[in-house]
Design a protein around this motif. Structure first.
Motif, PDB file in Angstrom:
ATOM      1  N   ILE A 150       0.967  -0.582   0.087  1.00 26.09           N
ATOM      2  CA  ILE A 150      -0.112  -0.119  -0.042  1.00 26.09           C
ATOM      3  C   ILE A 150       0.721   1.189  -0.033  1.00 26.09           C
ATOM      4  O   ILE A 150       0.926   2.056  -0.720  1.00 26.09           O
ATOM      5  CB  ILE A 150      -0.913   0.328   1.097  1.00 26.09           C
ATOM      6  CG1 ILE A 150      -1.776  -0.940   1.202  1.00 26.09           C
ATOM      7  CG2 ILE A 150      -1.896   1.075   0.871  1.00 26.09           C
ATOM      8  CD1 ILE A 150      -2.864  -1.618   2.047  1.00 26.09           C
ATOM      9  N   ILE A 161       1.014   4.153  -2.514  1.00 25.35           N
ATOM     10  CA  ILE A 161       1.039   5.797  -2.067  1.00 25.35           C
ATOM     11  C   ILE A 161       1.946   6.508  -2.555  1.00 25.35           C
ATOM     12  O   ILE A 161       2.160   7.490  -3.188  1.00 25.35           O
ATOM     13  CB  ILE A 161       0.666   6.212  -0.973  1.00 25.35           C
ATOM     14  CG1 ILE A 161      -0.337   4.978  -0.667  1.00 25.35           C
ATOM     15  CG2 ILE A 161       1.125   7.676  -0.325  1.00 25.35           C
ATOM     16  CD1 ILE A 161      -1.032   5.306   1.430  1.00 25.35           C
ATOM     17  N   VAL A 218      -7.149   4.803  -4.221  1.00 27.19           N
ATOM     18  CA  VAL A 218      -6.323   3.210  -2.686  1.00 27.19           C
ATOM     19  C   VAL A 218      -7.241   2.366  -3.350  1.00 27.19           C
ATOM     20  O   VAL A 218      -6.583   1.019  -3.440  1.00 27.19           O
ATOM     21  CB  VAL A 218      -6.435   3.734  -1.894  1.00 27.19           C
ATOM     22  CG1 VAL A 218      -5.840   2.386  -1.011  1.00 27.19           C
ATOM     23  CG2 VAL A 218      -5.453   4.797  -1.566  1.00 27.19           C
TER      24      VAL A 218
END
Lengths: 411, 87
Positions: B12, B16, B46
């Motif tokens: 993740i 980002i 996301v």
């Protein structure tokens, strides 16, 4: 010569059939220093028809404007897709709705008289939903729309293939964002789309709106007058609750309590929370089809106040003067019940500024809590709601023909 | 030399950083607040990353501030959804 006017000398209007606000940040970023000369204005998708037919609502007179419309045809049946198109009956209903909405959109395009558009044709079938059930209907509708735009000889059609050929990013689409937020492109896709469009600045057609004579009826008025919009209200039947819940879950623009989790039975439960509480379903139809349960309202009466719990109308019925007629009806009910005030709680969400603006214009004296609770004086409210509509005569006709069923429609 | 497999949090964070390269300079810990980093549109980005990456499906009710408060809370959501999808 320096510009002495406080307004930037030109406008870029971005409109789309999906969540338009998603295009604002990438366009602002891509405009960069040009924002000193170009102001950006975006048109929410539920106001697209209104804007196309009455561009004066967003473009100042005598100001050069470039209007870019991002069009993805599956958005015409956005609500049907979100509700699910599994099974033969749902598929047939989806096909019929698509046919009617594309007919309607073509008719709107045919009435566009004052605008020169750059229409960016976004591909269908790359988002959250499987569109196989539409067969070649999508292609046919796309072809008709492009043919209509070209027939008018003043618009620029930008086919998706042009964008693909110009270094489209690999991760351009975002099916998850489409399903959950009506944003079909990834952040990288949005950025690239904005850069691509702005790189063609000189190619984008320019609209300059001249002042229109007061007596001339607008294309919007003419279109609305032909819609034959009908509203029916009835106490919310248990059988309608599921449909109403489905609609409110997907409603973001005209809803006073956004961001709530609505479960089946939740609307009736909200009504039951108030003494003598009632829940009413609002159904809308016009000559392009029956939108079914398109909204609901719950309220209870306390002394001389009608206290509204939930009030919402789905996006597809907005901009047809339905919101004005519904409030007119609610004001009439309040008056019949002896209420002097209607109170509507309002929680600000991501997109419900449409409703905020609507109530702000009607409410002369918001109660304590400012925008959290609108207090509307019942006396004359019905007339005020109608008068506030862009085409009051049509809103008045819709209100006068509004049918109230004392028993649930589905009984 | 064996390389440690990337954790959910790492993946993740990597996404980002790819979207917001400037954050790489400052760094972003598992428990650092994402408020001010991810707006509602970025959250959809996301989601567009984690759904295919971890074979999960979010519903609108999963898009809460709590679930997207930190990288760790997003990872917890992924784990919860993964667990419920294999039941």
């Amino acid at each position: 010569m320096p510009n002495t006017n406080s307004c930037p000398p030109s406008v870029l209007v971005v409109a789309s059939s999906f969540y338009t606000a998603a295009l604002e940040p990438p366009f602002l970023n891509s405009l960069g220093p040009r924002t000193a000369e170009v102001s950006l204005s975006s048109i929410p998708y539920n106001q697209l028809h209104t804007f196309l037919l009455d561009p004066g609502s967003a473009i100042p007179e005598d100001t050069p404007a470039r209007v870019v419309l991002f069009l993805r045809l599956e958005d015409l049946i956005r609500f049907e897709l979100a509700a699910g198109t599994q099974g033969r009956t749902a598929e047939e209903a989806g096909v019929l709705a698509f046919r009617k909405r594309s007919e309607e959109f073509l008719e709107v395009l045919g009435r566009v008289a004052r605008l020169r558009l750059a229409v960016f044709m976004c591909p269908s079938g790359r988002g959250a939903y499987d569109l196989k059930f539409l067969g070649n209907g999508l292609r046919v509708a796309e072809h008709k729309i492009m043919a209509e735009l070209r027939r008018q000889q003043r618009h620029l059609v930008i086919p998706w293939t042009e964008f693909e050929a110009a270094r489209m990013p690999e991760n351009c689409f975002n099916p998850s964002g489409d399903r959950l937020g009506h944003v079909p492109f990834s952040p990288a896709g949005l950025k690239r789309v904005a850069e691509f469009v702005l790189a063609q600045w000189e190619r984008l057609p320019v609209t300059v709106l001249a002042k229109r004579a007061e007596s001339t009826s607008s294309a919007l008025e003419q279109f609305l007058a032909t819609l034959e919009t009908e509203i029916r209200t009835a106490p919310l039947a248990p059988e309608d609750e599921q449909q109403a819940v489905n609609v409110v879950r997907h409603t973001t623009h005209f809803v006073n309590l956004p961001n709530r989790k609505w479960m089946e039975g939740g609307i009736q439960a909200m009504a039951a929370d108030r003494p003598g509480g009632e829940a009413w379903a609002i159904r809308v139809r016009d000559r392009f089809g029956d939108y079914g349960v398109s909204g609901a309202v719950t309220f209870g009466m306390e002394e001389n106040v009608m206290r509204v719990g939930l009030l919402f109308l789905s996006c597809p019925v907005l901009g047809r003067q339905v919101e004005h007629a519904v409030l007119g009806w609610l004001a009439n009910v309040a008056e019949q019940r002896g209420a002097e005030w209607i109170e509507v709680p309002f929680i600000a969400g991501r997109d419900n500024q449409v409703m905020l603006k609507f109530f702000k214009a009607l409410s002369r004296e918001p109660a304590s809590g400012g925008d959290q609770l609108f207090r509307l004086r019942v006396e004359g409210l019905s007339e005020r709601a109608v008068r506030q509509a862009p085409c009051p005569a049509i809103a008045g006709t819709i209100l006068n023909s509004l049918q109230v069923d004392a028993v649930p429609l589905s009984v | 030399m064996t390389q440690c497999p990337m954790t959910i949090e790492d993946k993740i964070r990597d996404y980002i950083f790819r979207q917001y390269p400037a954050l790489q300079v400052k760094g972003l810990g598992d428990l650092d607040p994402l408020a001010g980093v991810l707006d509602s549109l970025a959250v959809l980005g996301v989601v567009g990353f984690i759904e295919p990456e971890f074979s999960v499906e979010l519903s609108a009710s999963d898009l809460t501030d709590e679930n997207f408060e930190t990288i760790a809370s997003i990872a917890r959501l992924v784990e919860k959804l993964s667990a419920s999808s294999v039941k």
